[in-house]
Each structure stands twice: as C-alpha cells, then as structure tokens.
Write a protein that holds these residues in place. Structure first.
Motif, PDB file in Angstrom:
ATOM      1  N   ASP A   1       0.851  -1.195   0.000  1.00  0.00           N
ATOM      2  CA  ASP A   1       0.000   0.000   0.000  1.00  0.00           C
ATOM      3  C   ASP A   1       0.886   1.244   0.000  1.00  0.00           C
ATOM      4  O   ASP A   1       1.623   1.494   0.958  1.00  0.00           O
ATOM      5  CB  ASP A   1      -0.901  -0.011   1.229  1.00  0.00           C
ATOM      6  CG  ASP A   1      -1.858   1.163   1.287  1.00  0.00           C
ATOM      7  OD1 ASP A   1      -1.845   2.013   0.367  1.00  0.00           O
ATOM      8  OD2 ASP A   1      -2.636   1.227   2.260  1.00  0.00           O
TER       9      ASP A   1
ATOM     10  N   GLY B   1      -0.393   4.344  -0.320  1.00  0.00           N
ATOM     11  CA  GLY B   1      -1.214   5.498   0.004  1.00  0.00           C
ATOM     12  C   GLY B   1      -2.213   5.824  -1.088  1.00  0.00           C
ATOM     13  O   GLY B   1      -2.290   5.164  -2.121  1.00  0.00           O
ATOM     14  N   GLU B   2      -2.969   6.881  -0.839  1.00  0.00           N
ATOM     15  CA  GLU B   2      -4.104   7.243  -1.688  1.00  0.00           C
ATOM     16  C   GLU B   2      -3.715   7.540  -3.137  1.00  0.00           C
ATOM     17  O   GLU B   2      -4.379   7.101  -4.065  1.00  0.00           O
ATOM     18  CB  GLU B   2      -4.810   8.453  -1.073  1.00  0.00           C
ATOM     19  CG  GLU B   2      -6.187   8.692  -1.633  1.00  0.00           C
ATOM     20  CD  GLU B   2      -6.912   9.766  -0.855  1.00  0.00           C
ATOM     21  OE1 GLU B   2      -7.330  10.743  -1.495  1.00  0.00           O
ATOM     22  OE2 GLU B   2      -7.051   9.621   0.369  1.00  0.00           O
ATOM     23  N   GLU B   3      -2.637   8.267  -3.360  1.00  0.00           N
ATOM     24  CA  GLU B   3      -2.263   8.692  -4.711  1.00  0.00           C
ATOM     25  C   GLU B   3      -1.873   7.516  -5.615  1.00  0.00           C
ATOM     26  O   GLU B   3      -2.268   7.445  -6.769  1.00  0.00           O
ATOM     27  CB  GLU B   3      -1.097   9.685  -4.646  1.00  0.00           C
ATOM     28  CG  GLU B   3      -0.640  10.176  -6.007  1.00  0.00           C
ATOM     29  CD  GLU B   3       0.577  11.089  -5.910  1.00  0.00           C
ATOM     30  OE1 GLU B   3       1.250  11.235  -6.937  1.00  0.00           O
ATOM     31  OE2 GLU B   3       0.849  11.638  -4.828  1.00  0.00           O
TER      32      GLU B   3
ATOM     33  N   GLY C   1      -1.911   3.979  -4.476  1.00  0.00           N
ATOM     34  CA  GLY C   1      -2.726   2.810  -4.185  1.00  0.00           C
ATOM     35  C   GLY C   1      -1.906   1.578  -3.866  1.00  0.00           C
ATOM     36  O   GLY C   1      -0.725   1.656  -3.534  1.00  0.00           O
ATOM     37  N   ARG C   2      -2.555   0.423  -4.007  1.00  0.00           N
ATOM     38  CA  ARG C   2      -1.912  -0.855  -3.727  1.00  0.00           C
ATOM     39  C   ARG C   2      -1.312  -1.423  -5.005  1.00  0.00           C
ATOM     40  O   ARG C   2      -1.965  -1.426  -6.045  1.00  0.00           O
ATOM     41  CB  ARG C   2      -2.915  -1.844  -3.142  1.00  0.00           C
ATOM     42  CG  ARG C   2      -3.365  -1.449  -1.760  1.00  0.00           C
ATOM     43  CD  ARG C   2      -4.338  -2.436  -1.186  1.00  0.00           C
ATOM     44  NE  ARG C   2      -4.632  -2.080   0.192  1.00  0.00           N
ATOM     45  CZ  ARG C   2      -5.185  -2.886   1.074  1.00  0.00           C
ATOM     46  NH1 ARG C   2      -5.536  -4.117   0.725  1.00  0.00           N
ATOM     47  NH2 ARG C   2      -5.402  -2.473   2.299  1.00  0.00           N
TER      48      ARG C   2
ATOM     49  N   ASN D   1       2.650   6.274   4.170  1.00  0.00           N
ATOM     50  CA  ASN D   1       2.749   5.571   2.898  1.00  0.00           C
ATOM     51  C   ASN D   1       2.731   6.554   1.735  1.00  0.00           C
ATOM     52  O   ASN D   1       1.999   7.533   1.760  1.00  0.00           O
ATOM     53  CB  ASN D   1       1.596   4.567   2.745  1.00  0.00           C
ATOM     54  CG  ASN D   1       1.756   3.372   3.643  1.00  0.00           C
ATOM     55  OD1 ASN D   1       2.840   3.005   4.043  1.00  0.00           O
ATOM     56  ND2 ASN D   1       0.633   2.742   3.968  1.00  0.00           N
ATOM     57  N   GLY D   2       3.538   6.271   0.740  1.00  0.00           N
ATOM     58  CA  GLY D   2       3.583   7.107  -0.455  1.00  0.00           C
ATOM     59  C   GLY D   2       4.653   8.173  -0.421  1.00  0.00           C
ATOM     60  O   GLY D   2       4.892   8.842  -1.425  1.00  0.00           O
TER      61      GLY D   2
END
Length: 119
Positions: A45, A47-49, A51-52, A114-115
């Motif tokens: 993962d 993060g949002e930008e 993703g997985r 994350n990210g």
C-alpha cells in the motif's frame, strides 16, 4: 549496465529524479511457487495517490510471508510492469545483498506515511 557488484556509471541529478522511489506498507504476503526462483508475492500500500501495487520479491532466505505484513519497504513505482509467471509485478521492491548475496529489504528506520517519496 553494471553488475550488482560494480559501480554504475555516473548520472546527473535530473536522471535520479526520474526514478520515483516511494515507501509503502506490505498488506499481503504469500508464497509464490510459480516464480522461476523462490519468491514471495507482495501487495504493498503506497497510500491514496498510488494505491496498492503487486511485487514479486526473491526474499525467501530472510523472510517468511507472515512476518512481512505491516512492514514498510522502499520500492520504485514508475518502472513498467513485468510479467513474472502468472503475475504482473507492478513495482520493484528494493533491497541490498547480505554477505552471502541474499536480499535484505530496504525500509525506513521509523514509521512514515505511505507514499512518501525518497529524496
């Protein structure tokens, strides 16, 4: 291209910036018997930008799948996907060799979001 043991040619900083290296957390890890060399299938993962993303990692000497979930790792997220057996590996999970040449994963020394991009 330099081998794993020899120094790579000098590049400019702009070339370095083209490689998108991010931190992510392993959310799934399972044996990957279909791979040519022993490997573990990871879902990371970022993060949002981002993703997985899936990754195949030849890390079976030092790691068991059940011990990897929750661990943060560093990966290149902007290489094209590679077909590894029946799976498309979407990111390159980074590691360095130990004295025997076996992979030791790279990750932050503290928990980070994350990210996050390496700089």
């Amino acid at each position: 291209m330099a081998s794993h043991d020899e120094r790579a040619p000098e590049i400019g900083f702009d070339d370095f910036l083209k490689v998108d290296i991010r931190v992510g957390t392993i959310v799934e890890a399972a044996p990957f018997p279909e791979a040519r060399k022993p490997a573990i299938r990871l879902v990371i993962d970022f993060g949002e930008e981002i993703g997985r993303k899936k990754s195949s990692a030849q890390i079976t000497v030092h790691y068991e799948p059940e011990d990897l979930v929750g661990r943060q790792v560093i990966a290149v997220v902007n290489f094209p996907p590679r077909q590894i057996g029946p799976m498309r590996s979407e990111v390159l999970t980074l590691g360095v060799p130990d004295e025997a040449g076996e992979v030791v994963l790279l990750g932050p020394g503290h928990t980070v979001p994350n990210g996050g991009r390496m700089f």
